[in-house]
Each structure stands twice: as C-alpha cells, then as structure tokens.
Design an enzyme around this catalytic site. Sequence first.
Site, PDB file in Angstrom:
ATOM      1  N   ALA A  69      24.761 -44.940  62.652  1.00  5.72           N
ATOM      2  CA  ALA A  69      24.626 -43.649  63.326  1.00  5.72           C
ATOM      3  C   ALA A  69      23.189 -43.389  63.780  1.00  5.72           C
ATOM      4  O   ALA A  69      22.972 -42.708  64.787  1.00  5.72           O
ATOM      5  CB  ALA A  69      25.099 -42.520  62.421  1.00  5.72           C
ATOM      6  N   THR A  70      22.213 -43.923  63.052  1.00  6.99           N
ATOM      7  CA  THR A  70      20.818 -43.726  63.474  1.00  6.99           C
ATOM      8  C   THR A  70      20.590 -44.322  64.855  1.00  6.99           C
ATOM      9  O   THR A  70      20.018 -43.676  65.744  1.00  6.99           O
ATOM     10  CB  THR A  70      19.856 -44.342  62.447  1.00  6.99           C
ATOM     11  OG1 THR A  70      19.844 -43.526  61.274  1.00  6.99           O
ATOM     12  CG2 THR A  70      18.428 -44.413  63.001  1.00  6.99           C
ATOM     13  N   GLN A 176      29.047 -37.459  59.372  1.00  6.91           N
ATOM     14  CA  GLN A 176      29.617 -36.876  58.160  1.00  6.91           C
ATOM     15  C   GLN A 176      31.018 -36.318  58.386  1.00  6.91           C
ATOM     16  O   GLN A 176      31.663 -35.854  57.440  1.00  6.91           O
ATOM     17  CB  GLN A 176      28.712 -35.745  57.646  1.00  6.91           C
ATOM     18  CG  GLN A 176      27.322 -36.186  57.223  1.00  6.91           C
ATOM     19  CD  GLN A 176      27.324 -36.886  55.872  1.00  6.91           C
ATOM     20  OE1 GLN A 176      28.282 -36.808  55.112  1.00  6.91           O
ATOM     21  NE2 GLN A 176      26.245 -37.586  55.563  1.00  6.91           N
ATOM     22  N   SER A 196      29.404 -43.369  61.793  1.00  3.78           N
ATOM     23  CA  SER A 196      28.874 -44.365  60.862  1.00  3.78           C
ATOM     24  C   SER A 196      29.990 -44.826  59.939  1.00  3.78           C
ATOM     25  O   SER A 196      30.673 -44.008  59.324  1.00  3.78           O
ATOM     26  CB  SER A 196      27.736 -43.763  60.030  1.00  3.78           C
ATOM     27  OG  SER A 196      27.317 -44.658  59.016  1.00  3.78           O
ATOM     28  N   HIS A 198      29.824 -46.507  57.011  1.00  2.19           N
ATOM     29  CA  HIS A 198      29.655 -46.405  55.557  1.00  2.19           C
ATOM     30  C   HIS A 198      29.756 -44.978  55.034  1.00  2.19           C
ATOM     31  O   HIS A 198      29.757 -44.760  53.822  1.00  2.19           O
ATOM     32  CB  HIS A 198      28.329 -47.061  55.131  1.00  2.19           C
ATOM     33  CG  HIS A 198      27.109 -46.222  55.315  1.00  2.19           C
ATOM     34  ND1 HIS A 198      26.538 -45.515  54.294  1.00  2.19           N
ATOM     35  CD2 HIS A 198      26.332 -46.015  56.405  1.00  2.19           C
ATOM     36  CE1 HIS A 198      25.457 -44.895  54.735  1.00  2.19           C
ATOM     37  NE2 HIS A 198      25.308 -45.182  56.022  1.00  2.19           N
ATOM     38  N   CYS A 324      18.229 -39.966  54.134  1.00  2.00           N
ATOM     39  CA  CYS A 324      17.275 -40.270  55.200  1.00  2.00           C
ATOM     40  C   CYS A 324      15.913 -39.661  54.915  1.00  2.00           C
ATOM     41  O   CYS A 324      14.913 -40.058  55.504  1.00  2.00           O
ATOM     42  CB  CYS A 324      17.795 -39.769  56.540  1.00  2.00           C
ATOM     43  SG  CYS A 324      17.818 -37.971  56.690  1.00  2.00           S
TER      44      CYS A 324
END
Length: 377
Positions: A69-70, A176, A196, A198, A324
């Site tokens: 996602a980053t 999320q 994301s 994970h 993060c």
Amino acid sequence: MQPVYLDHQATTPLDERVRDAMRSAGFGNPHSSEHIVGWEAAKKIEKAREQVAALIGADADEVFFTSGATEANNLAILGVRKFMRVSKDRILRTPIEHKSVLAACRALSEEFGFEVSDLPVDRDGRVVLEAINRVVDPRTALISAGLVNSEIGVIQDIAAINSLKGDALFHCDAAQGPAGVNIANLAAHCDMMALSAHKMRGPMGIGALYIARDSQPQIAPILFGGEQQSGMRPGTLPLELCVGMGAACELAASNDAELQRIASVKDAFQKALRNNGVEFNLNGVKDLHLRHPGNFNISIKGTDAKQLLQLLQPKVAASTGSACASGFQEPSYVLMAIGLTEEEASSSIRFSIGATTTKEDAIYAAVEIANALSRLV
C-alpha cells in the site's frame, strides 16, 4: 504459550488457505510470452487481478499490482504531478492519513511545487463534510482520505467525500478496509484506491492500486522499465505473492460474519478490562457503526503506554499506534490531530482484534493488562 496477538491492524497472520494457494502457484515469469510456462503464470496473475477487482467492484484492467500500500499510495499521489501543467497544483488530505500519504504529499510540495492543505476532521476523526466545499477550488488536483484509520479505526463516508470533490481526483487509502468493512462497491466512489495483502490475511510484499479506467491517462508512473502492467507499474510480477493476494481478497469478500464475530470479541475484551478494574477512555468515534469492529484505541490516565507494553511482554502483543510510525518517540500525530493532549496521547494504546482472536484470548489479555498496571503504580 504463544502471546495473545492484539495488533492485527499492523499485520495479520497468513491464512492457511492463502498459504495453500501460494504453494500451488507453481513457477514461471508471467511476462514470458513465447512459451507455455509463461502463459500459465500469466493466467494465474490475471485470475488474481480479477479476485482483487471483485473485492472492490472494479474491472481487472483497473488493478495494478504493487509492492504494498505504501507504493500504491505513492503512485497515486506522485502520479498526479502532470496536473501542474494545467495549473491544478493543490492537494487536500486529512491530517490523520498514513505516513506514506503524508510523505508523498510533502514530496509533491517540496519537489514539484504543489500546495498541500488539510481536509479538516472532527474530534471523532471524521472528515468535516461541510468544509469540503470551502476548501476545494478549480486548482485542486487531488483529494486523499483513508477509508479506515489505522490508529483509531474511524470509517470515513467515502461516497459523500467523493460527491463533493468537484473536478479533482479522489484517492482512498483502503489498506485497513477489507478487515474492517464491506468494500464491495468502493471502486464506484473513488478514482484511485490502495490495498495491502498483509492487512487481510495475505502475504507481505504485495499490494495493489485501483485506478479508474477514465483516470489512468492522467496518472504518471513513478517507476520506469518495461511495459509490464501497461507501463503504469513496470517490473516482473511475483507470481506467488500475486496469487496470495488474490486468495486473500476472495476471503475478504465474504467475511461479513467474521466481522460480527470480531466485534463480539472486542466487546468481551472491553467488559473484561472493566471487570478487572481497568479505567480507560475510548479514543475516536464512539458510534461502533462508524468504527473498525476490531479497533480498540484507549487512553489509560496516568500510564506510560510504552512502559505498559513492555511489561506485557511476552504475553500480549499490542502497540501505541501505526507500525509506520515505529521509531518515533513523539505522541501519535493522529491522536493529537483529533484533540488529545500530549499526556493523553502518550497514555494511549491501540489494541486491534482480528480473525484469529478468541474471546478467551481477549479475557486473558485483559487480566494481564490489569496485572501489569498494578506493577506500574
């Protein structure tokens, strides 16, 4: 005994069904177009892309795999840099976004001259919808707001924000989301969306960016190389990771019952804390319909949260906030943005319950927290 894991918003355990899918993915470069090994790998990649698209109500050609996602957030935000050419040089984002969103916006400002402004939030962490019309103008290129906050679990009204965006593009960090809400039609309410694996029982190292078909010509890549994924995100795709993300998305698409179970475990955790004499204040929105069902971010007055977490080792795993922000000694910028004092923020812990958490785990953790607090006095 294994520690009770209450940090599911940092990462989720890999589901065995996802692991099995990855083990059966086989071998091959999906971009090798001249032999059957490459063809078979490409078919599996496309199936995974379709599974991601199905989760959010998109088409497969609108899904671009990334390293997480980053990277997806960076591609979405830095990708609008071409807008400067047509005098659209403003970015709006909430002050409670993930670090990757805030940092990418800062890079647009420092390196490309964009003006970055806050989209205001209230004490619950919800975007103040009435303020959007006041801050959006013809120069606004992009609005960014996360679906579910990683620290306080607040769920934004993405459809309402999208309806007020004007001519700007709307980017949503939904990393999320799959473990917290049903996102079956989310693609209809944003131009770009980050995911994301994970965070939804999938593998680390893989994510995706949804870009609406009509918006794709407006986005500039941030990586350069071959023409994989139409040149939007070049590089050889990792077969096993893509297959794993596809399998995780398929699980997330049918997890409504699981979300209800998670909410009941959180309720048992809250009651067990009260029954063991732990006094706390819930940070963020109190309406549970507007909050991630597994998020429980609380402040315990007069407690050093970091010290409490250390006393809980190795029995209970939780955190003071988003992973993060690990390594930073300052209180959570998210909690400060919704009006907590520095003292309140420093006494706050995020407990996040997930698919593997049982009521027995929650009750055990509550007892251990009470015991640890008694040693802090």
